[in-house]
Write a protein that holds these residues in place. Sequence first.
Motif, PDB file in Angstrom:
ATOM      1  N   ALA A 171     -36.341  23.222 -41.366  1.00  0.00           N
ATOM      2  CA  ALA A 171     -37.095  24.457 -41.583  1.00  0.00           C
ATOM      3  C   ALA A 171     -36.254  25.560 -42.211  1.00  0.00           C
ATOM      4  N   SER A 172     -34.932  25.387 -42.225  1.00  0.00           N
ATOM      5  CA  SER A 172     -34.042  26.451 -42.694  1.00  0.00           C
ATOM      6  C   SER A 172     -33.467  26.230 -44.081  1.00  0.00           C
ATOM      7  N   ILE A 173     -33.504  25.006 -44.560  1.00  0.00           N
ATOM      8  CA  ILE A 173     -32.790  24.667 -45.783  1.00  0.00           C
ATOM      9  C   ILE A 173     -33.738  23.993 -46.775  1.00  0.00           C
TER      10      ILE A 173
ATOM     11  N   CYS B 101     -42.448  23.712 -41.701  1.00  0.00           N
ATOM     12  CA  CYS B 101     -42.412  25.075 -41.177  1.00  0.00           C
ATOM     13  C   CYS B 101     -42.366  25.020 -39.650  1.00  0.00           C
ATOM     14  N   PHE B 102     -42.116  26.149 -39.040  1.00  0.00           N
ATOM     15  CA  PHE B 102     -41.972  26.225 -37.593  1.00  0.00           C
ATOM     16  C   PHE B 102     -43.202  25.685 -36.876  1.00  0.00           C
TER      17      PHE B 102
ATOM     18  N   THR C 200     -30.946  24.914 -36.387  1.00  0.00           N
ATOM     19  CA  THR C 200     -31.309  25.608 -35.153  1.00  0.00           C
ATOM     20  C   THR C 200     -32.776  26.003 -35.129  1.00  0.00           C
ATOM     21  N   LEU C 201     -33.364  26.265 -36.287  1.00  0.00           N
ATOM     22  CA  LEU C 201     -34.779  26.635 -36.300  1.00  0.00           C
ATOM     23  C   LEU C 201     -35.649  25.451 -35.881  1.00  0.00           C
ATOM     24  N   ASN C 202     -35.291  24.249 -36.290  1.00  0.00           N
ATOM     25  CA  ASN C 202     -36.001  23.063 -35.800  1.00  0.00           C
ATOM     26  C   ASN C 202     -35.924  22.996 -34.278  1.00  0.00           C
TER      27      ASN C 202
ATOM     28  N   THR D  92     -22.748  23.660 -38.064  1.00  0.00           N
ATOM     29  CA  THR D  92     -23.945  22.834 -38.206  1.00  0.00           C
ATOM     30  C   THR D  92     -24.416  22.910 -39.650  1.00  0.00           C
ATOM     31  N   LEU D  93     -25.361  22.054 -40.017  1.00  0.00           N
ATOM     32  CA  LEU D  93     -25.861  22.060 -41.389  1.00  0.00           C
ATOM     33  C   LEU D  93     -26.478  23.409 -41.748  1.00  0.00           C
ATOM     34  N   SER D  94     -27.080  24.072 -40.769  1.00  0.00           N
ATOM     35  CA  SER D  94     -27.678  25.381 -41.045  1.00  0.00           C
ATOM     36  C   SER D  94     -26.664  26.520 -40.903  1.00  0.00           C
TER      37      SER D  94
END
Length: 358
Positions: free
Chosen positions: A157-159, A172-173, A203-205, A239-241
Amino acid sequence: MNRHPWLYPARVALLEAALAERILVIDGAMGTMIQTHRLDEADYRGARFANGYDQEHPGDGRGHDLKGNNDLLSLTRPELIAGIHAAYLEAGADLVETNTFNSTAVSQADYGLEHLVRELNLEAARLARAACDAAEAATPDRPRFAIGVIGPTSRTASISPDVNDPGFRNTCFDALREDYRVAIDGLIDGGVDVLMIETIFDTLNAKAALFAIGEAFDARGARLPVMISGTITDASGRTLSGQTAEAFHISMSHARPLAMGLNCALGAKELRPHVETLAQVADCFVSAHPNAGLPNAFAEYDETPEEMATMLEEFARSGLLNLVGGCCGTTPAHIRAIADAVRGLPPRRMPAPSGAAA
C-alpha cells in the motif's frame, strides 16, 4: 484491540506463564519442508481439483496451474502439513505457525482460488491446533500453542510497483483490511491461540491487518494475543517501506502486542543489531526467527543447524530474546539445535518504564 476479555483466558495464562519462565521456541520454515517432498501438480490438486477446477465450489482455479500454492495443501494434502507440524513439535517447538502465509484473496488470485480464503485459514488453523493438542497429550506439563499466520500479501500500500509512476498503487488500505478480515475470522474460528502478522515489509499493510484484527475482536467481544514481526530487507537496516527497527516499533506499538520481532530476509548474524535495537526499546516480548543464513547462488540456504544455533545462543545470552525460531531454509534439525542451545537460558527482561526508579 485490548478492551475485550481474552477469548481463551486459560490458554493465555499458560502462554504468559511460559514466557515468564523461559525462552519459547517457534517452529521453522513450512515452505522449506514442503519442498523436500518434491510434489508435482497432481499432489497440489488432490482429488478435489483433479478435474481442473474446484469440485466443491462454483469458483474455481480453472486454467491455472496449482503447483507451488503451498497453502492449498492444507486442503488437498492435510496429512503432509500435519506431519510437518508434528516434526517441529517433536524437535522442541513450543509454538507452530499455520500454513497460511499466502491465504489471502490477493495472493490466491494468482491461482484463481480467491473463494477459498476462509476455508484455507480455517483448516490450516485446525491442523495446527490438532498437532499442538497431540503434543500436549504426550507431555501434559508442557503446553503448545498454534500461531495464526497473517502474511504480507504480494501487494504494498505504500510503494508503487511501477518505477515510472511513483504515485501509483495496486492496492489500498480498505481493500487489504477487507481481505485480511476474512483470513483472520477463519484463523480464529479454527482455534489458534495467537495471531501473528509476519514478514512485514510495508507498515501500512500491517496497519490494515491490525485494523481488521480489531474489527474481528469487536465482533466477538473477545480477543487473542497478537504478535508482530517485521522484515529488515537488506544491509540498509530498514524495511522495504523505509523504517528502521526502532521506527517500526514506534509505529506499531499502539496495538500493544504480546510480542514484536523480526524475521526473514536476513540470517541471524545480519539480523542481530536490529534485534538488539528492538530489545532495547520494546515494552513487550521480543521474537526473532531469521533465515538459515543468506541464500547462495542457487537460492539455497547453507547455514547448518549448529551454526545457526550458536549465533542464536549468543542472542539469548545477551538478553535479547523471549521467543526464537527459524524462517527460510530452516528445518526440524535447526529447531532442535536452537531449542537445545537456549534451554536453561533466562528470557529477556522487560525494560523499566521511562522515569521508573532504578
